[in-house]
Scaffold this active site. Structure first.
Site, PDB file in Angstrom:
ATOM      1  N   HIS A  31      -7.103 -12.118 -14.296  1.00 11.85           N
ATOM      2  CA  HIS A  31      -6.326 -12.904 -15.261  1.00 11.85           C
ATOM      3  C   HIS A  31      -7.084 -13.041 -16.586  1.00 11.85           C
ATOM      4  CE1 HIS A  31      -3.770 -13.985 -11.858  1.00 11.85           C
ATOM      5  NE2 HIS A  31      -4.883 -14.272 -11.215  1.00 11.85           N
ATOM      6  N   SER A  38     -11.868   5.544 -39.265  1.00 16.43           N
ATOM      7  CA  SER A  38     -10.880   4.817 -40.049  1.00 16.43           C
ATOM      8  C   SER A  38     -10.941   5.322 -41.484  1.00 16.43           C
ATOM      9  CB  SER A  38     -11.167   3.308 -40.006  1.00 16.43           C
ATOM     10  OG  SER A  38     -10.435   2.623 -40.996  1.00 16.43           O
TER      11      SER A  38
END
Length: 453
Positions: free
Chosen positions: A175, A300
């Site tokens: 979780h 990038s």
């Protein structure tokens, strides 16, 4: 503009052509034509070996001693782009692709001096007897020669990395929250087991084929030669000569149930790899892995520092595309109006598309895995920052010893004490009303060794 990687509409034949061109011998238009020629020639040879009465003379004259069909088989063995173009030219007149193959072969029979036997090309068949054998035949080859070797290469790389990292303790997250520690190698083996289980299932699904005339009953064969057991002939031809599995009761077309199962299985394997890609992506995001840098590459256009996990992202995207098409194939192909409609034909021509996206994805995941560099310092720090995870171990051992309400005691500690570090755990253990031996046992538990089996 002539077709090239720059002019292709699909990236499968454009941007990714260097990866996918190896699939052309299985899924291109020329490949489909060649496999149709292959089935037609082998069918004629099987008729000779019955032999049919009208082919008895041919059979005895040419093949009694050696049964050498080399000249006939050279038609498909030496099949060239020129041959494919010749068939496409014939198709402009016939407006029927399989009939064009038949006419092409009749011309070849004339050239080979076999003109008197050419009416036994495509004898008693409908086009789907050719399509529904040629396509599963080519698909089987592609699975065995391209798909499984590439997938096994990926699995073997995962096994090698798992072996390298088998002793690397790592914080687990359930979780998204810190959970009982695990080992990095074991987490990779989870995917190995899942993939190998699916390969076993895939290999149990027959490559089914339809072969039985216009509506699956050998009507034309039986009316011409009622004394021959055409069902036995069809089974022998499809199962033994072609190495496929003949469906016994069909309409004009294969019912595609097993092919749909194969598509579902391939989709499931892709889904497992999507899961793998996302996990590795997350580990990279958490700085558990760095990536090897290749000189000249840019992460990038604006941020010089970035090295993006593009291989895993590329793989995930292509697996999603592949699954969308596999899902359509498995849902659509088993459905056909009455004894057939033509919707399967145009859909089935696209089987190479999800296959290609899958291979692109496999290669991308392989590339990404080969670029991983373990950042063990970050992994260890994550464990060091989460001593709270040994609470499960301590309360379980205390349960074993009959200590009152150990779960609640650890719950209060871990939720109230703020940051739980090694000192907090040590203080808690020292304050327990238990034996010195038990305290020593509990003190020995750390996030680094509490990794189970």
């Amino acid at each position: 503009m002539p077709l090239s990687p720059l002019s292709a509409i699909s990236p499968v034949d454009g941007r990714y052509y260097a990866v996918t061109n190896q699939l052309s011998p299985y899924f291109s238009e020329a490949a489909l034509i060649k496999f149709r020629v292959f089935v037609e020639v082998e069918y004629f040879i099987s008729l000779c070996e019955l032999p049919l009465p009208q082919l008895h003379k041919f059979f005895n004259k040419n093949y009694t001693d050696e049964k050498d069909y080399t000249d006939l088989r050279k038609v498909y063995v030496d099949f060239s782009e020129k041959d494919a173009l010749e068939i496409k030219e014939i198709e402009k007149t016939t407006n029927h692709d399989v009939k064009a193959v038949e006419y092409f072969l009749k011309k070849h029979f004339d050239r080979l001096g076999l003109g008197e036997y050419k009416e036994f090309i495509h004898f008693g068949l409908t086009s789907q007897d050719i399509n529904n054998t040629a396509i599963p035949y080519s698909f089987k080859l592609a699975v065995n020669e391209q798909y499984l070797p590439t997938l096994n290469e990926l699995i073997n790389l995962l096994k090698a990395l798992a072996e390298d990292w088998k002793d690397v303790s790592m914080l687990a997250r359930t979780h998204g929250q810190p959970a009982s520690p695990t080992r990095l190698g074991k987490e990779l083996l989870v995917f190995v087991e899942r993939l190998e289980a699916q390969i076993k299932l895939l290999q149990q699904i027959p490559f089914s084929a339809k072969f039985g005339g216009a509506t699956g009953n050998f009507n034309a064969h039986h009316v011409a030669y009622p004394q021959i057991d055409w069902k036995a002939f069809g089974n022998q031809f499809v199962n033994e000569v072609l190495g496929l599995s003949r469906s016994q009761l069909t309409t004009q077309i294969e019912h595609y149930d097993n092919f749909a199962a194969q598509c579902d299985n391939l989709k499931r394997i892709n889904t497992i790899l999507i899961d793998l890609n996302r996990d590795i992506w997350t580990y990279i995001s958490n700085n558990y892995f760095k990536q090897k840098i290749k000189a000249g590459e840019v992460g990038s256009s604006a941020m010089p520092h970035k090295v993006n996990p593009i291989d895993f992202e590329n793989s995930e995207g292509n697996l999603g595309l592949a699954n969308a098409v596999f899902e359509h194939l498995s849902a659509k192909l088993p459905v056909s109006r009455l004894q057939r409609d033509l919707t399967d034909s145009t859909v089935l021509r696209n089987i190479g598309v999800p296959f290609a996206h899958t291979i692109i994805a496999f290669k991308s995941t392989l590339k990404g895995l080969n670029k991983l560099v373990l950042n063990e310092a970050v992994i260890r720090k994550d464990l060091e920052d989460n001593w709270v995870v040994v609470a499960e171990a301590i309360q379980t051992v205390l349960r074993r010893e009959g200590y009152p309400n150990p779960y609640e005691a650890l719950k209060d500690l871990t939720r109230v004490a703020g940051k739980v570090d090694e000192n907090v755990i040590a203080e808690f253990v020292n304050n327990l009303q238990v034996s010195a031996e038990l305290k020593q046992e509990l003190m020995a538990i750390t996030p680094f060794n509490y990794t189970g089996i």
